[in-house]
Design a protein around this motif. Structure first.
Motif, PDB file in Angstrom:
ATOM      1  N   VAL A   1     -80.050  20.975  44.023  1.00 17.17           N
ATOM      2  CA  VAL A   1     -79.656  22.311  43.588  1.00 17.17           C
ATOM      3  C   VAL A   1     -78.206  22.241  43.126  1.00 17.17           C
ATOM      4  O   VAL A   1     -77.330  21.799  43.881  1.00 17.17           O
ATOM      5  N   VAL A   2     -77.940  22.658  41.895  1.00 10.78           N
ATOM      6  CA  VAL A   2     -76.600  22.551  41.324  1.00 10.78           C
ATOM      7  C   VAL A   2     -76.036  23.957  41.119  1.00 10.78           C
ATOM      8  O   VAL A   2     -76.638  24.791  40.435  1.00 10.78           O
ATOM      9  N   THR A   3     -74.874  24.223  41.719  1.00  7.98           N
ATOM     10  CA  THR A   3     -74.220  25.512  41.557  1.00  7.98           C
ATOM     11  C   THR A   3     -72.737  25.287  41.290  1.00  7.98           C
ATOM     12  O   THR A   3     -72.267  24.159  41.236  1.00  7.98           O
TER      13      THR A   3
ATOM     14  N   MET B   1     -72.036  21.113  44.496  1.00  9.58           N
ATOM     15  CA  MET B   1     -71.069  22.093  44.006  1.00  9.58           C
ATOM     16  C   MET B   1     -70.260  21.492  42.855  1.00  9.58           C
ATOM     17  O   MET B   1     -69.602  20.473  43.028  1.00  9.58           O
ATOM     18  N   VAL B   2     -70.310  22.138  41.692  1.00  5.44           N
ATOM     19  CA  VAL B   2     -69.537  21.687  40.532  1.00  5.44           C
ATOM     20  C   VAL B   2     -68.250  22.503  40.468  1.00  5.44           C
ATOM     21  O   VAL B   2     -68.268  23.731  40.631  1.00  5.44           O
TER      22      VAL B   2
ATOM     23  N   GLY C   1     -74.730  18.312  49.311  1.00  5.58           N
ATOM     24  CA  GLY C   1     -74.776  16.984  48.732  1.00  5.58           C
ATOM     25  C   GLY C   1     -73.396  16.492  48.358  1.00  5.58           C
ATOM     26  O   GLY C   1     -72.674  15.913  49.162  1.00  5.58           O
ATOM     27  N   ALA C   2     -72.989  16.755  47.125  1.00  2.00           N
ATOM     28  CA  ALA C   2     -71.702  16.265  46.632  1.00  2.00           C
ATOM     29  C   ALA C   2     -70.903  17.402  46.006  1.00  2.00           C
ATOM     30  O   ALA C   2     -71.464  18.394  45.545  1.00  2.00           O
TER      31      ALA C   2
ATOM     32  N   GLY D   1     -64.771  17.269  53.019  1.00  2.00           N
ATOM     33  CA  GLY D   1     -65.752  16.466  53.732  1.00  2.00           C
ATOM     34  C   GLY D   1     -66.850  15.839  52.906  1.00  2.00           C
ATOM     35  O   GLY D   1     -67.121  14.645  53.054  1.00  2.00           O
ATOM     36  N   PRO D   2     -67.565  16.591  52.028  1.00  2.00           N
ATOM     37  CA  PRO D   2     -68.668  15.974  51.281  1.00  2.00           C
ATOM     38  C   PRO D   2     -68.187  14.907  50.314  1.00  2.00           C
ATOM     39  O   PRO D   2     -66.998  14.819  49.988  1.00  2.00           O
ATOM     40  N   GLN D   3     -69.143  14.096  49.857  1.00  2.00           N
ATOM     41  CA  GLN D   3     -68.844  13.098  48.841  1.00  2.00           C
ATOM     42  C   GLN D   3     -68.257  13.787  47.610  1.00  2.00           C
ATOM     43  O   GLN D   3     -68.691  14.865  47.214  1.00  2.00           O
TER      44      GLN D   3
END
Length: 337
Positions: free
Chosen positions: A16-18, A204-205, A231-232, A306-308
């Motif tokens: 999921v990309v937001t 998250m972008v 995710g990243a 924290g996330p990649q």
């Protein structure tokens, strides 16, 4: 520098990309889907906002409610595209559960479908994600098939922007007041299980700017609070320094020293320096130095979250002339598949 690959990233089935509007969310979703397809997978990329961003990115006619093959990769992978429409999803839902047939079309003619998809936003979101849910869980051979394996190896969802993403993805809360039981509630429960599965990751972008970074960090906390797996953080449009460390240091000096340095270098390059030329170059250089300083500060805030972190370069020509392929290669190099 980007961190090492997230251990769950290659194993994820639903991405999921937001991100905040304007950060290149759809472009990144497209590149991510293409990266997965390039490893030999059959991948679906779906949008739910009706903006036809995918068709613009891939330079194809507008997508409809049927899945369309966008790319056949030499690896054997395939990329398919879908634009989910709430009205079409509701008509399909009514036919599936209530066998309305022509009655569904009659409801659309009198405006009942528009009413139903706008009066209860939570139900609308269930219908939109429900289409993605069906595609993600569809067995090989189609609905009703008992064959082993799934039709798609991975699904990429170009989700709404950060400000609406939590409500959109937290479907059980969205329908709590309008559907406490029945097919809608059952569908919402099934979707929630899929979204909270460890194989579903929300990416998250963002850009290295104050507002996108702050909204992204707030959004990550809100998404985690409702049980979604992060995710990243994908940092888009990272600009490389155009000045050497010596030149950046020189920009910190006095105006007179900088003026003399620029005039000398311009003359040595065979140019005739003028006052407007020199002043313009000084201002542009200092603006660039400030931009790099801000990038460094924002990058530190993101790293501490924290996330990649995955970094994608700024493309001088946008996504034209193979820009999406450049981003695809960067994503693969940083361990998304």
């Amino acid at each position: 520098m980007p961190s090492s690959a997230h251990p769950n990233l290659p194993a994820a089935r639903l991405h999921v990309v937001t991100g905040k509007g304007g950060v290149g969310k759809t472009t990144v979703a497209s590149a991510l889907a293409l990266a997965l397809a390039s490893t030999g997978k059959r991948v679906l990329v779906a949008e739910v906002e009706g903006r036809q961003g995918l068709s613009q990115t891939f330079d194809i006619p507008p997508l409809g409610t049927d899945e369309v093959r966008l790319v056949s990769h030499p690896s054997g992978g395939e990329l398919w595209g879908l634009s989910v429409d709430a009205k079409a999803a509701l008509l399909e839902y009514l036919q599936l559960f209530y066998k309305l047939g022509r009655a569904g079309s009659a409801l659309e003619k009198v405006g009942a479908i528009d009413f139903a998809t706008t009066i209860a936003p939570g139900v609308r979101d269930v219908l939109l994600i429900g289409k993605v849910y069906e595609a993600a869980g569809r067995p090989k051979g189609g609905r009703g098939s008992k064959g082993a394996g799934l039709h798609y190896d991975a699904v990429v969802l170009d989700a709404p922007p950060t400000g609406r993403a939590v409500r959109f993805l937290n479907v059980n809360a969205g329908v709590a007041d309008v559907a406490r039981m029945g097919p809608i509630k059952s569908q919402a429960d099934s979707i929630t299980r899929m979204l909270r599965d460890p194989r579903t990751l929300v990416h998250m972008v963002t850009l290295l700017e104050e507002m996108p970074v702050q909204e992204s960090l707030d959004g990550l906390r809100d998404l985690a609070d409702v049980g979604l797996h992060i995710g990243a953080i994908i940092v888009n449009q990272v600009r490389e320094p155009r000045l050497s460390p010596d030149n950046l240091h020189a920009l910190e000096g006095s105006n007179d020293a900088l003026d003399e340095l620029l005039r000398t270098e311009l003359t040595e390059a065979g140019l005739r320096p003028t006052n407007p030329m020199v002043q313009g170059l000084v201002q542009e250089g200092r603006d660039h130095a400030l931009r790099l300083e801000l990038q460094s500060e924002m990058a530190l805030d993101i790293a501490e979250a924290g996330p990649q972190v995955i970094e994608l370069p700024a493309l001088s020509d946008g996504v034209e002339d193979g820009g999406v392929a450049v981003l695809t290669d960067e994503l693969l190099a940083q361990g998304v598949a």
